[in-house]
Enzyme design. Sequence first.
Site, PDB file in Angstrom:
ATOM      1  N   ASP A  99    -111.599  18.501 -36.334  1.00  0.00           N
ATOM      2  CA  ASP A  99    -110.228  18.820 -35.928  1.00  0.00           C
ATOM      3  C   ASP A  99    -109.555  19.647 -37.017  1.00  0.00           C
ATOM      4  OD1 ASP A  99    -107.456  18.701 -35.143  1.00  0.00           O
ATOM      5  OD2 ASP A  99    -107.980  16.981 -33.906  1.00  0.00           O
ATOM      6  N   SER A 117    -104.213  20.030 -30.140  1.00  0.00           N
ATOM      7  CA  SER A 117    -105.499  19.339 -30.040  1.00  0.00           C
ATOM      8  C   SER A 117    -105.791  18.860 -28.626  1.00  0.00           C
ATOM      9  CB  SER A 117    -105.532  18.153 -31.007  1.00  0.00           C
ATOM     10  OG  SER A 117    -105.540  18.590 -32.346  1.00  0.00           O
ATOM     11  N   THR A 168    -107.899  14.116 -29.323  1.00  0.00           N
ATOM     12  CA  THR A 168    -109.265  14.594 -29.069  1.00  0.00           C
ATOM     13  C   THR A 168    -110.120  13.575 -28.343  1.00  0.00           C
ATOM     14  OG1 THR A 168    -109.152  16.113 -30.940  1.00  0.00           O
ATOM     15  CG2 THR A 168    -111.345  15.533 -30.131  1.00  0.00           C
ATOM     16  N   GLU A 219    -115.635  12.858 -34.030  1.00  0.00           N
ATOM     17  CA  GLU A 219    -114.538  13.709 -34.482  1.00  0.00           C
ATOM     18  C   GLU A 219    -114.207  13.444 -35.937  1.00  0.00           C
ATOM     19  OE1 GLU A 219    -109.997  15.131 -33.432  1.00  0.00           O
ATOM     20  OE2 GLU A 219    -110.482  12.997 -33.404  1.00  0.00           O
ATOM     21  N   ASP A 273    -107.610  18.139 -39.983  1.00  0.00           N
ATOM     22  CA  ASP A 273    -106.353  18.599 -39.392  1.00  0.00           C
ATOM     23  C   ASP A 273    -105.154  17.968 -40.078  1.00  0.00           C
ATOM     24  OD1 ASP A 273    -104.699  19.749 -37.117  1.00  0.00           O
ATOM     25  OD2 ASP A 273    -104.357  17.607 -36.783  1.00  0.00           O
ATOM     26  N   HIS A 318    -102.190  19.944 -41.892  1.00  0.00           N
ATOM     27  CA  HIS A 318    -100.762  19.839 -41.582  1.00  0.00           C
ATOM     28  C   HIS A 318     -99.957  19.550 -42.847  1.00  0.00           C
ATOM     29  CE1 HIS A 318    -100.583  20.195 -37.226  1.00  0.00           C
ATOM     30  NE2 HIS A 318    -101.581  19.335 -37.086  1.00  0.00           N
ATOM     31  N   ASP A 356    -111.435  22.380 -32.806  1.00  0.00           N
ATOM     32  CA  ASP A 356    -110.513  22.591 -31.689  1.00  0.00           C
ATOM     33  C   ASP A 356    -109.538  23.728 -31.980  1.00  0.00           C
ATOM     34  OD1 ASP A 356    -109.371  21.103 -33.714  1.00  0.00           O
ATOM     35  OD2 ASP A 356    -108.482  19.585 -32.399  1.00  0.00           O
ATOM     36  N   HIS A 357    -109.283  23.969 -33.276  1.00  0.00           N
ATOM     37  CA  HIS A 357    -108.354  25.011 -33.734  1.00  0.00           C
ATOM     38  C   HIS A 357    -108.384  24.978 -35.245  1.00  0.00           C
ATOM     39  CE1 HIS A 357    -105.788  21.666 -34.836  1.00  0.00           C
ATOM     40  NE2 HIS A 357    -105.899  21.202 -33.591  1.00  0.00           N
ATOM     41  N   HIS A 410    -100.560  24.594 -36.404  1.00  0.00           N
ATOM     42  CA  HIS A 410    -101.863  25.172 -36.078  1.00  0.00           C
ATOM     43  C   HIS A 410    -101.797  26.697 -36.135  1.00  0.00           C
ATOM     44  CE1 HIS A 410    -102.856  21.388 -33.433  1.00  0.00           C
ATOM     45  NE2 HIS A 410    -102.729  21.116 -34.719  1.00  0.00           N
TER      46      HIS A 410
END
Length: 434
Positions: free
Chosen positions: A27, A75, A128, A247, A252, A256, A294-295, A399
């Site tokens: 993620d 996500s 996710t 995951e 992620d 952030h 996912d990004h 993101h």
Amino acid sequence: MKWFVAACMVTSCTFAQAQNIIFVIGDGMGMEYLSAYRHFQDDPTTPELEATWFDRHLQGSASTHPDDVNQVTDSAASATALAAGIKTYNGAIGVDLNKQPVETLLERAKKKGYQTAMVVTSQINHATPASFAAHIDSRNKYNEIADQYIDRRYQGKPWVDILFGGGQRYFLRDDRNLVTEFESLGYTYADTYDGVAAIQTPPALALLADKGLPFRIDSDEPRRLAFLTETALRLLDPQKPFFMLVEASQIDWCGHANDIACAMHEMRDTEETLKLLSRYVSEQPDTLVVVTADHSTGGLSMGSDGDYQWRADVVRGVKASANVITQTLLTASDWYASWQSLTSIQLDESEQAILAQARLKVLRSEAKTAKNNATTELREQVLAAIDKASVTGWTTSGHTGGDVAVMAMGVGAETFAGHKDNTDLAKMLFDRLP
């Protein structure tokens, strides 16, 4: 080898049935994280820049945009694309633009007699994993998603045989005890790593934290994602095929937070898990492992403000997340000695003064809101000092919309070469679940 490629196009392949499918999602793991991690993991005693697992198994790339007014996905929309092969709106969990449920890879696998497992470092009902095993209009409905994990059933049993992650607060609630309900259906429950290690047979549920697991950089428990993945593999019946979602959730979260050391330790946790899966594939060659993101998150850059360097040695010297460093500075009698112990970064007098002033502001704040705001400011100064020393840049706390890498190993890995949309990855895996 039990199956082989018969024919393949970009989004449609004809295969004999795959024995096992392991879908790994990092993620927030954009391309720039792979580049930074290569330098973070480099052996400085050798002249070459060593390749990582990600480098050795890179096949191609994937686009990530959702199907709404945004070009940047969250996500939920991206995970639904990876789970179901459809574009949808940000926030959607396993539903299309009309908020109607769509079949996911995990559900197709279950219908085909596969065993199913989900192993994550976030809460198990986060966006996710939820997109593979639930159907709801908003990712924020955490209690309802947790309820679906047990209320939605196939042939009288929950869709997922093994669920490992965090999220106790959503399963142990005043209005409902989902753990007891899972146990009544034969699930073994664990809330510690030792408890997970003691599980002998599926089905199983492990909730190891109130929400997400502690960051790898802060964790006293070395057995984290790799351990949970290894345990899930041990529990699965080798005589039956399985579909497993893994995951690496908190790349992620560190992105952030714009916390580079935190992010690199999450990348290390991910690579250790992938090395474990490499060993598994060598022993079980009828297994396909597909890895993507996912990004990307944070707009990470190696180098900033026109400086053409990135100091991985500085990042390697940071021993805790910015959250832990901030709290330590507030409680330490000698805050600068604690700073040096946790970061190995030498600050000049002006830099020390900035942190000292921010720290004093927190200590002098009395009202809760004022203290919280001041603590946030101190944390931002901690991150700024680390970024300056390491020459790390960020463009956002959210993101970004760039393409992500696609890696694969095992039987059929080469079919994932080239550029694809994230929905194509799901479609290609659906083809392996005829």
